[in-house]
Design a protein around this motif. Structure first.
Motif, PDB file in Angstrom:
ATOM      1  N   SER A  42     -33.283-111.278  88.894  1.00 39.65           N
ATOM      2  CA  SER A  42     -32.040-111.821  89.449  1.00 39.65           C
ATOM      3  C   SER A  42     -31.660-111.125  90.750  1.00 39.65           C
ATOM      4  CB  SER A  42     -30.900-111.665  88.429  1.00 39.65           C
ATOM      5  OG  SER A  42     -30.718-110.294  88.095  1.00 39.65           O
ATOM      6  N   ASP A  45     -34.026-112.478  93.453  1.00 38.78           N
ATOM      7  CA  ASP A  45     -33.638-113.838  93.860  1.00 38.78           C
ATOM      8  C   ASP A  45     -32.409-113.818  94.768  1.00 38.78           C
ATOM      9  OD1 ASP A  45     -35.720-114.895  92.428  1.00 38.78           O
ATOM     10  OD2 ASP A  45     -34.515-115.335  90.639  1.00 38.78           O
ATOM     11  N   SER A  46     -31.434-112.973  94.428  1.00 42.07           N
ATOM     12  CA  SER A  46     -30.231-112.880  95.257  1.00 42.07           C
ATOM     13  C   SER A  46     -30.542-112.310  96.637  1.00 42.07           C
ATOM     14  CB  SER A  46     -29.184-111.996  94.564  1.00 42.07           C
ATOM     15  OG  SER A  46     -28.831-112.511  93.300  1.00 42.07           O
ATOM     16  N   GLN A  49     -32.303-115.044  98.803  1.00 39.69           N
ATOM     17  CA  GLN A  49     -31.593-116.307  98.957  1.00 39.69           C
ATOM     18  C   GLN A  49     -31.171-116.588 100.401  1.00 39.69           C
ATOM     19  OE1 GLN A  49     -31.387-118.534  96.575  1.00 39.69           O
ATOM     20  NE2 GLN A  49     -30.282-120.007  97.834  1.00 39.69           N
ATOM     21  N   GLN A  52     -34.084-117.911 102.308  1.00 44.11           N
ATOM     22  CA  GLN A  52     -34.384-119.290 101.924  1.00 44.11           C
ATOM     23  C   GLN A  52     -33.442-120.263 102.614  1.00 44.11           C
ATOM     24  OE1 GLN A  52     -36.850-120.303  99.224  1.00 44.11           O
ATOM     25  NE2 GLN A  52     -36.563-122.102 100.509  1.00 44.11           N
ATOM     26  N   VAL A  53     -32.160-119.938 102.627  1.00 41.18           N
ATOM     27  CA  VAL A  53     -31.158-120.816 103.250  1.00 41.18           C
ATOM     28  C   VAL A  53     -31.416-120.948 104.752  1.00 41.18           C
ATOM     29  CG1 VAL A  53     -28.709-121.048 103.800  1.00 41.18           C
ATOM     30  CG2 VAL A  53     -29.410-120.340 101.503  1.00 41.18           C
TER      31      VAL A  53
END
Length: 302
Positions: A42, A45-46, A49, A52-53
């Motif tokens: 987690s 992933d954070s 992120q 990714q954006v």
């Protein structure tokens, strides 16, 4: 000959690990690494992120915008950087040919990936290069790491990246950045270290602080060398895009990989041509800009 004949006997005297011991050691390391990744999934992933954006935003912007607008914007950047009409016209012809063969969208995806990777490589590489130039101890630690990074086969970068981040665009981007960042660090370090000591002594005489010397003297004088580092980073990013397509990165690299797997010569050639064309555009623009900076530096400090 006697020495060669004795070599096997000499080697046999060294104790060797058994196959079962090696397998158990590898399994323990792999299981421990996988467990660590699962525990912090987690958090990982954070952390990725925002990347990714940003990558998705830039990719959508390049792909969905009208192609004449992107072409004009690109040619404007090329001309401002190179101040050469021949380079600009060559870029226009290359991009029009890419569009003519139906590779525009894939080229925009590759362009977005290369842009993001170059930005992050520059933002990470320049501070590390500055630290290596300012402190010999940092350089003594950084240089061996860069040596390993530059000699490691590019495919090897994908193994830990995929284990940590999985399959997708962000893992591919991270692999590209790791592969492309060494020249940025090395040339930033080199450029700052090559600044004339007499110039630095003059700055000291005027009472400049370390930050003022870096900002007003060392960095401007090292900028041509740093631009060469940016040039090499861009080239290595484009070279790595094809390898990164194995973990989910789209664009021209994915098409080249598909052409290799299916033995489609024409598809591979056209997509390879598009990659080469983009690389030449970046190369000519950044080289011309670096030469202009060099001439400006020689005029100001000559």
């Amino acid at each position: 000959m006697a020495l060669c004949d004795d070599m096997p006997a000499l080697l046999c005297k060294f104790p060797a690990l058994s196959d079962s011991t090696i397998r158990e050691g590898r399994k323990a390391i792999d299981d421990g690494f996988k467990g660590l990744v699962r525990s912090y999934a987690s958090v990982i992933d954070s952390a990725v992120q925002p990347l990714q954006v940003f990558l998705n935003f830039l990719e959508r912007l390049f792909v969905t915008s009208p192609w004449p607008l992107i072409l004009v914007l690109m040619l404007t950047i090329v001309y401002v950087g190179s101040r050469d009409l021949k380079v600009m016209l060559g870029a226009a012809v290359a991009m029009l040919l890419i569009g003519l063969f139906g590779l525009w969208n894939d080229a925009m995806v590759t362009l977005a990936m290369t842009t993001v990777c170059t930005i992050f490589a520059v933002l990470l590489g320049i501070p590390i290069g500055i630290l290596a130039a300012r402190f010999d101890r940092v350089q003594s630690w950084v240089n061996p790491i860069l040596d390993v990074m530059q000699t490691m086969p590019s495919f090897v970068y994908l193994i830990p990246v995929v284990m940590i981040f999985g399959i997708g665009k962000v893992p591919g981007m991270i692999a590209v950045v790791i592969y492309a960042i060494p020249p940025m660090i090395r040339l930033t370090n080199l450029g700052i270290r090559l600044v004339d000591k007499e110039v630095l002594e003059a700055a000291d005489a005027f009472g400049s602080s370390s930050w003022q010397k870096l900002k007003n003297v060392q960095f401007p004088l090292a900028l041509p060398t740093i631009m060469a580092g940016i040039n090499q980073t861009i080239m290595m990013s484009l070279a790595m895009v094809v390898v990164a397509s194995m973990v989910g990165v789209g664009g021209l690299g994915k098409n080249v990989l598909g052409a290799i797997n299916n033995q489609f010569f024409t598809v591979g050639f056209l997509n390879g041509f598009a990659l080469v064309a983009i690389a030449i555009i970046f190369d000519r623009t950044s080289q011309a800009y670096g030469k202009r900076l060099q001439k400006h530096s020689e005029v100001v400090h000559g």
